[in-house]
Design an enzyme around this catalytic site. Structure first.
Site, mmCIF file in Angstrom:
data_model
loop_
_atom_site.group_PDB
_atom_site.id
_atom_site.type_symbol
_atom_site.label_atom_id
_atom_site.label_comp_id
_atom_site.label_asym_id
_atom_site.label_seq_id
_atom_site.Cartn_x
_atom_site.Cartn_y
_atom_site.Cartn_z
ATOM 1 C CD GLU A 120 23.157 54.779 25.823
ATOM 2 O OE1 GLU A 120 22.497 55.416 26.675
ATOM 3 O OE2 GLU A 120 24.136 55.256 25.227
ATOM 4 N N GLY B 156 18.341 48.703 27.981
ATOM 5 C CA GLY B 156 17.258 48.114 28.765
ATOM 6 C C GLY B 156 17.216 48.697 30.163
ATOM 7 C CB SER B 157 15.663 47.394 33.226
ATOM 8 O OG SER B 157 16.294 46.129 33.392
#
EC number: 1.2.1.3
Length: 509
Positions: free
Chosen positions: A262, A240-241
């Protein structure tokens, strides 16, 4: 079409989002309504997990791990092989569902399912190669070696842009390694997760896999927070962010657990004066507009040599004028919608910031309306001439906004490429061997992925996927990424008749 696909997977209009891989449990959390960005139509309502539901799933998974870890790894691999076969049988239906719920083009939807199939194949081979090392001992009559054991529960938090593929990267490797998995899918794309759970549970039940090896816990942000703080979950893999990843990493780190992160990307392609401009154009355009710019590996920046800047940007502008935007299930269209209207608002805000910070648009952006665009999620891919130091350029906007800038020397271009907080994917387009090698050297790209004469987007499963800096440092998929799901153990065996100590220490009684 969608109703028929839901029937294939046994998904109802009102569906529990909690499963242990054998039973769908009553869920007691809030309703999550999945709405397609393609046409703004409701797909289904998913009942999310309460804290009690989550705790029950974890307890079942803990018991499953005690049994699953004792299955020989090749036997676990055989189950994963069958999952791959089941995915092959459902590739068309699942690919369409991915496209409809997420908004990516149908070809990309099919490609995502193919990526799942490929990782199954990779994991099957891996199940016979979870090897350690042997070392010579300094003590006579001793043997040393290392081996790898499963960790336990792998918690998987996936993002909307790859609603099923990234889960498969984690789960298939975790399963053959002997772990059990609990999946928390994105609340923006829960229906594709339900479909995958249905596919897997059919295979697992047929093979008498213990209940709890494959679990699904649908919910909002709080479910991910429970997982991140849960000492019963030794590994949390989160996609995600960067903001989300920092929160997960801090929570898992505080309890000395393991996290595999990630996170965001701000990926650049360097276009050399020695580049094949035709090849460069294809790589740049697909990288920038594929998945409507909603890939972590999407091309955000083009760093173009000043001698070819005008010629290449002219080609780029012409190519953008030929893009077809519309329903992603129509394979004639290149670009589908953004995931929701919040993403559209972020796109509009970024365009305004580009203008405020001094950028100029070579191709103007905007929100599309009218027939076929009623969902309000369709936007125009745009191109802005900027400086790399602009605040907005340093930020990752999950939308089809491409920034172009000039450079004079390769050293300068590499410095510009590296001068962002993120470090996921990078590329150079050049036919000059020296430039290619410099880009890949220790003084070159600082990203986890560095390509020559291909774009930043579209990684193969054979290589480890992941990045550096604010991208999180995790590695998933191929190479030796399997080690993230296991614990290393060093073993020394004494087969002599005495007990010599290391480092020559004497201890006589």
């Amino acid at each position: 079409m969608v109703e028929d696909i839901l029937k294939v997977f046994g998904i109802t209009a009102q569906q529990s989002g909690v499963s242990t891989g054998k039973h769908w449990l009553p869920a007691h959390g809030a309703d999550i309504i999945s709405v397609s960005p393609v046409d703004n139509k409701k797909i289904a309502t998913v009942k999310s997990a309460s804290r009690e539901d989550y705790d029950l799933v974890v307890a079942v998974a803990q018991e499953a791990f005690k049994v699953w870890r004792m299955w020989p790894a090749p036997h676990r691999g055989e189950v994963v092989r069958q999952v791959g076969e089941a995915l092959r049988q459902h590739k068309e239906q699942l690919g369409k569902l991915v496209s409809y719920e997420m908004g990516k083009s149908l070809q990309e939807g099919y490609g995502e399912v193919q990526e799942m199939i490929d990782i199954c194949d990779f994991a099957v081979g891996l199940s016979r190669q979870l090897h350690g090392l042997t070392m010579h001992s300094e003590r006579p009559g001793h043997r040393m070696y290392e081996q790898w054991h499963p960790l336990g529960i792998t918690g998987i938090i996936s993002a909307f842009n790859f609603p099923v593929a990234v889960w498969s990267w984690n789960s298939m490797l975790a399963w053959v390694s002997g772990n059990v998995c609990i999946w928390k899918p994105s609340e923006k794309t829960p229906i594709t997760a339900l479909a995958c759970q249905r596919i897997v549970e059919t295979v697992f039940v047929a093979n008498n896999v213990p209940e709890g090896v494959c679990s699904l816990v649908t919910g909002n942000r709080e479910v991910g927070e429970w997982m991140a703080h849960d000492t019963r979950v030794p590994l949390v893999s989160a996609t995600g962010s960067t903001r989300m990843g920092k929160s997960v990493g801090a929570a898992v780190g505080e309890r000395l657990g393991r996290s595999l992160l990630e996170l965001g990307g701000n990926n650049a392609i360097i276009i050399s004066q020695d580049a094949d401009l035709d090849m460069s154009l294809i790589g740049a355009v697909f990288g920038a507009v594929g998945t409507a710019g909603q890939r972590c590996t999407s091309t955000r920046r083009l760093i173009i040599h000043e001698s070819v800047y005008d010629a290449f940007t002219a080609r780029l502008v012409k190519a953008y004028s030929q893009l077809r935007i519309g329903n992603p299930l129509d394979q004639h269209n290149h670009v589908g919608p953004l995931i929701d209207t919040a993403a559209v608002a972020a796109y509009q805000q970024s365009i305004e910031q580009v203008k405020q910070q001094g950028g100029t648009f070579l191709v103007e952006g905007g929100v599309l309306s009218g027939a076929g665009f009623e969902s309000g999620c369709y936007v125009k891919p745009c191109i802005a001439a900027v400086e790399n130091v602009y605040r907005i350029v340093q930020h990752e906007t999950f939308a089809p906004i491409l920034y172009v800038m000039k450079y004079q020397t390769l050293t300068e271009a590499i410095a510009m490429q590296n001068d962002v907080p993120q470090g996921l994917s990078s590329a150079i387009m050049t036919l000059n061997l020296r430039e290619a090698e410099q880009f890949l050297s220790q003084a070159g790209s600082d990203c986890g992925i560095a390509n020559v004469n291909i774009g930043t987007s579209g990684a193969e499963i054979g290589g480890a996927f992941g990045g550096e800096k604010e991208t999180g440092g995790g590695r998933e998929s191929g190479s030796d990424a399997w080690k993230a799901y296991m614990r290393r153990q060093t073993n020394t065996i004494n087969y002599s008749t005495s007990l010599p100590l290391a480092q020559g220490i004497k201890f006589d009684l």
